[in-house]
Scaffold this active site. Structure first.
Site, short mmCIF file in Angstrom:
data_model
loop_
_atom_site.label_atom_id
_atom_site.label_comp_id
_atom_site.label_asym_id
_atom_site.label_seq_id
_atom_site.Cartn_x
_atom_site.Cartn_y
_atom_site.Cartn_z
N PRO A 236 0.57 -1.21 0.17
CA PRO A 236 -0.30 0.06 -0.17
C PRO A 236 0.52 1.54 -0.02
O PRO A 236 1.61 1.70 0.68
CB PRO A 236 -0.54 -0.03 1.24
CG PRO A 236 0.32 -0.97 2.05
CD PRO A 236 0.69 -1.78 1.21
N ASP A 410 5.56 1.98 2.44
CA ASP A 410 5.00 1.36 2.80
C ASP A 410 3.69 0.93 3.87
O ASP A 410 4.39 1.72 4.61
CB ASP A 410 5.95 -0.89 3.50
CG ASP A 410 4.54 -1.34 2.99
OD1 ASP A 410 3.59 -1.24 4.07
OD2 ASP A 410 5.29 -2.11 2.74
N HIS A 411 2.74 2.03 4.11
CA HIS A 411 1.64 2.12 4.60
C HIS A 411 1.39 1.41 6.27
O HIS A 411 1.03 1.55 7.17
CB HIS A 411 0.23 2.96 3.88
CG HIS A 411 -0.29 3.92 4.78
ND1 HIS A 411 0.40 4.08 5.89
CD2 HIS A 411 -1.60 4.26 4.47
CE1 HIS A 411 -0.61 5.12 6.78
NE2 HIS A 411 -1.30 5.08 5.70
N ARG A 412 1.75 0.18 5.44
CA ARG A 412 1.86 -1.16 6.76
C ARG A 412 2.24 -1.49 7.81
O ARG A 412 2.46 -1.58 8.85
CB ARG A 412 1.65 -2.75 5.50
CG ARG A 412 1.22 -3.36 5.32
CD ARG A 412 1.25 -4.27 3.89
NE ARG A 412 2.25 -4.13 3.37
CZ ARG A 412 3.32 -5.10 2.98
NH1 ARG A 412 2.31 -5.72 2.78
NH2 ARG A 412 4.41 -5.21 2.11
N ILE A 414 5.20 2.06 7.89
CA ILE A 414 4.75 3.35 8.44
C ILE A 414 4.09 4.23 7.97
O ILE A 414 2.79 4.36 6.70
CB ILE A 414 6.04 3.90 6.98
CG1 ILE A 414 7.42 3.71 7.17
CG2 ILE A 414 5.95 5.61 7.46
CD1 ILE A 414 7.88 3.76 6.16
#
Length: 438
Positions: A236, A410-412, A414
């Site tokens: 993501p 990576d929004h998972r 950060i």
């Protein structure tokens, strides 16, 4: 002449650079190999005349594979064992001779062969079932790991290599076919992309609209394309944009260049040092998710990948231990590794182990873009072209050289607030190079 240690096995030959009868010099390139990560040329270990070439395009070679027979300069093969006088003959003790064991077909035990059968004297054809008995797929560990990354049940893939060996292209072809048909690859999780219910890829006869030319993608482009598609689909992405005031930095860089005229000092070396400082401040960016996606691996080293544009596509060599090197050291290594990338001489070890990547388009242009995270890393920095802009200093607008930064993450791992702090801190480091000394 044989293949030296190249860091990997079963690497295909894509080009033969010499022919029978050629007089070659020491270190002259013989063949070009292209692995999953890099293209490399194999040099001649000595000078001589090519008498016979033992490989062809498409062959897969490993360390020790025979490339060619070469008559060394001077008439004697290089590194050939010395021909000493014949040793004194020593009678060996007599040993009862036993017939060599005879290979029998699968499923037939030795001693149970039908009467009248005679063991063949010719070499039997290669049978993958002997190496991988039963229903086990015939594939290397690297290909199995690649299939797992894509969520593919490798038992469903049909191999096109010798003896039915599964190649990387067989795995990517299986995934493409599954996506085009709208089906989910067998064994693949929804995250692998098969559960997106995508429409089939459009089939268009472009020739009916006008003249066309078909040009095959290079191997690097094919491999990069598959990796980028996976990374974009499974990670993501969010991109944080920031501007850094590099007015003083650029003045110092030019002065440093005048003092070191034989060395090209680019803005990228300052960016590497600034990134290392930011990674130390925010260790969550210097990390990777494990294959389960449930653990975060925090790294204590600082290896930075640098995207290099080559005629065959984009490659990302890695500069190691950037925290232990000064600006001039980084400038030297950056120049060397960029040249090796363009000359197709990067080895597998120079393409692995990165913690964080930088993709700089500053020499070309642009104001911002969204770089794709290079898995298993969790962030990447994109750099666009610096431009002079009026900036309010509290009293007036003053001309300042501003550098656009694009941080994809990576929004998972950060969240947006942490990314904004990282980008802001990075801009501060570039805005005042004295901070890099702290």
């Amino acid at each position: 002449m044989k293949v030296p240690d190249i860091g990997s096995s079963d690497v295909p030959v894509i080009e033969i650079l010499v022919k029978v009868g050629d007089t070659i010099a020491k270190d002259q390139s013989l063949i070009t190999l292209e692995s999953d990560k890099a293209t490399m040329e194999v040099p001649a270990p000595f000078a001589g005349v090519v008498k016979e070439i033992k490989v062809k395009v498409g062959d897969e070679l490993s360390e020790g594979s025979l490339i060619a027979l070469v008559e060394a300069a001077g008439g004697a093969p290089a590194a050939a064992p010395a021909q000493a006088a014949a040793p004194t003959r020593v009678e060996a003790p007599k040993v009862e001779e036993k017939p060599a064991p005879i290979a029998t077909p699968r499923g037939v035990l030795p001693g149970n062969a039908p009467e009248g059968d005679v063991a063949p004297t010719a070499r039997p054809p290669f049978d993958a079932g002997i190496v991988m008995p039963g229903d086990a797929p015939y594939a290397s560990p690297a290909i199995r790991a690649f299939a797992r990354e894509l969520g593919v049940d490798i038992r469903q893939v049909k191999g096109s290599g010798r003896g039915g060996r599964i190649q990387r292209e067989d795995v990517t072809g299986y995934v493409k076919h599954a996506l085009a048909s709208g089906a989910r690859p067998a064994g693949a999780p929804v995250a692998a992309g098969g559960g997106l219910n995508l429409l089939p890829w459009p089939k268009v006869d472009f020739a009916k609209f006008g003249a066309i030319e078909e040009k095959p993608l290079s191997r690097i482009q094919k491999i990069s394309g598959a990796n980028l598609a996976r990374n974009w689909a499974m990670i993501p992405h969010v991109t944080q944009h920031e501007d850094a005031d590099i007015t003083e930095l650029e003045a110092f860089r030019k002065k440093l260049g005048e003092e070191n005229k034989d060395l090209k000092i680019t803005p990228l070396v300052f960016q590497i040092k600034a990134v290392v400082a930011a990674l130390k401040k925010f260790p969550q960016f210097n990390a990777s998710l494990d294959e389960t996606g449930e653990k975060l691996i925090l790294k204590k080293y600082f290896h930075i990948g640098i995207a290099v544009d080559t005629p065959d596509g984009l490659v990302v060599p890695v500069i190691r231990d950037c925290d232990k090197k000064g600006l001039l050291d980084l400038a030297i290594e950056l120049g060397e590794i960029s040249k090796k990338a363009r000359d197709k001489k990067l080895g597998p070890n120079e393409m692995s182990g990165g913690c964080f990547s930088i993709s700089s388009l500053g020499g070309i242009g642009g104001t911002a873009f969204t770089p794709i995270v290079n898995a298993p890393e969790v962030a990447i920095l994109g750099v666009s072209k610096a431009a002079t802009k009026p900036v309010w200093n509290g009293k007036e607008f003053a001309p300042r050289l501003m550098l656009p930064l694009s941080l994809s993450y990576d929004h998972r791992v950060i969240d947006g607030a942490l990314a904004a702090r990282f980008a802001s801190y990075l801009a501060q480091q570039l805005g005042d190079i004295r901070r890099l000394l702290l």
